[in-house]
Scaffold this active site. Structure first.
Site, mmCIF file in Angstrom:
data_model
loop_
_atom_site.group_PDB
_atom_site.id
_atom_site.type_symbol
_atom_site.label_atom_id
_atom_site.label_comp_id
_atom_site.label_asym_id
_atom_site.label_seq_id
_atom_site.Cartn_x
_atom_site.Cartn_y
_atom_site.Cartn_z
ATOM 1 N N ALA A 94 0.876 -1.168 0.000
ATOM 2 C CA ALA A 94 0.000 0.000 0.000
ATOM 3 C C ALA A 94 0.913 1.217 0.000
ATOM 4 C CB ALA A 94 -0.904 -0.001 1.228
ATOM 5 N N SER A 95 0.811 2.011 -1.041
ATOM 6 C CA SER A 95 1.775 3.088 -1.238
ATOM 7 C C SER A 95 1.654 4.173 -0.185
ATOM 8 C CB SER A 95 1.588 3.705 -2.625
ATOM 9 O OG SER A 95 1.835 2.763 -3.627
ATOM 10 N N MET A 96 2.695 4.964 -0.107
ATOM 11 C CA MET A 96 2.743 6.117 0.782
ATOM 12 C C MET A 96 1.591 7.067 0.430
ATOM 13 S SD MET A 96 6.169 8.381 1.182
ATOM 14 C CE MET A 96 6.371 9.617 2.457
#
Length: 377
Positions: A94-96
């Protein structure tokens, strides 16, 4: 995993990261926590390490990590890893959140547009798109069956139903074409031809792009023309997990027995951090070359260069306080000579950063440019 330097801007109340006004309602309605499994690995930007956080053991810590502006690993080693300790290679995440918000803003997608997302991951980004654009206008593609199934379940629980496809993203998704926008959540070393062919003229591709010289990427925004080409500028540095079919395979060491050429250089090695400007520029200039920096106990460091197409390597050892540095080269391509030419070009061009670089993709491949598409690197 997606990493990015500190973003500019002011976060909205209740958020630790900035969000454009057009996307704020989506972020308010769709928290990242809805899309995370019970076992996650929170990434520490300072140390570069990931630590396990289990919701059933530490719910407060899990919720804090879910809300933090950090990348979160959700799969290791293409799903082969087991246990709570980190695996070897992160392969889904889950990206920043600040990067997710920045990319959605850079995508310039407006209500009524059709978007193809490459790399469903947890499904969070697809839900954000669907919230603003509508389920019918969002298609998301994921190559990993387990990741895709988990994302579909999370999307349904959250009340979103974009078209979710488990397939090879290099093929795009022809049944939904033509699209207005294509966005990728993994790093690329080539832009798939199918993506350009499935976009309307004037449509945009937003993708992390780089070369095998470095693991780092930079976001590039390409506008598709009616002649089947796509061109546009790099926007910001980042680091993403790579498309599975485009991962780097390190070359084998060339066989012994060849001649090693020795020389010296007075060159100064530019910074090679993941967000420094030179590695991207060097890779755009040095085709099919990968580098590694070897630190030594005495403080010296050796820059190794390997060819990905022919048996060849070079090694330049830099020592602080010395004016000349030892260079060794082997094989049919004189890699250090190529590197010095790229370094000279970079200095003479004013040591350009990412904002001055761009990319044009044609049927024959890609070409990088400086300041203007006509000024090829």
């Amino acid at each position: 995993m997606t990493l990015v330097p500190e973003q500019e801007g002011r976060p909205a109340p209740g958020r630790s990261f900035p969000v454009a006004d057009t996307w704020a309602p989506a972020f308010d309605a769709v928290p990242r926590s809805l899309f995370l499994p019970d076992l996650i690995w929170a990434h520490d930007m300072a140390t570069g390490k990931s630590r396990p956080v289990e919701r059933t053991v530490d719910e407060a810590g899990w919720l804090a990590a879910a809300a933090a502006d950090i990348p979160i690993v959700t799969q290791w080693d293409d799903g082969l890893h087991q246990g709570a300790e980190p695996g070897t290679v992160p392969t889904s995440s889950a990206s920043m959140p600040s990067l997710v918000a920045s990319m959605l803003d850079d995508l310039q997608a407006e209500p009524g547009m059709r978007v193809l997302e490459q790399g469903t991951g947890t499904g969070w980004n697809a839900a954000l798109l669907a919230h603003r654009l509508g389920d019918a206008n969002v298609t998301t593609v994921e190559i990993d069956p387990a990741v895709s199934a988990q994302a579909c379940a999370a999307l349904e629980r959250a009340g979103y139903r974009p078209q979710a496809v488990c397939a090879d993203g290099t093929l795009g998704h022809p049944p939904g074409a033509p699209y207005d926008r294509i966005t990728a959540t993994y790093g690329l070393r080539q832009i798939p031809r199918a993506w350009i062919e499935q976009l309307r003229p004037g449509g945009l591709i937003l993708a992390p792009f780089g070369t095998h010289y470095s693991n780092a990427d930079a976001l590039v925004r390409l506008t598709v023309s009616g002649d089947g080409t796509a061109s546009g500028p790099f926007l910001q540095p980042a680091e993403f997990m790579k498309m599975r079919s485009q991962r780097l395979t390190w070359p084998q060491n060339p066989p012994d027995g060849g001649t090693v050429a020795e020389s010296t250089t007075t060159a100064v090695l530019p910074p090679h951090g993941k967000f420094d400007p030179f590695p991207l520029a060097a890779g755009l200039r040095l085709r099919d070359v990968v580098h590694a920096i070897q630190p030594h106990d005495d403080g010296a460091r050796t820059l190794w260069l390997y060819s990905l197409t022919t048996p060849a390597w070079s090694a330049a050892t830099f020592r602080d306080g010395k004016d000349e540095h030892q260079v060794r080269q082997y094989g049919g391509r004189r890699l250090w000579d190529d590197f010095e030419q790229a370094l000279t070009w970079w200095h003479e061009a004013g040591e350009p950063g990412i904002a001055r670089l761009g990319l044009t993709v044609t049927r024959d491949g890609w070409q990088a440019w400086l300041d203007d598409p006509a000024q090829l690197i």
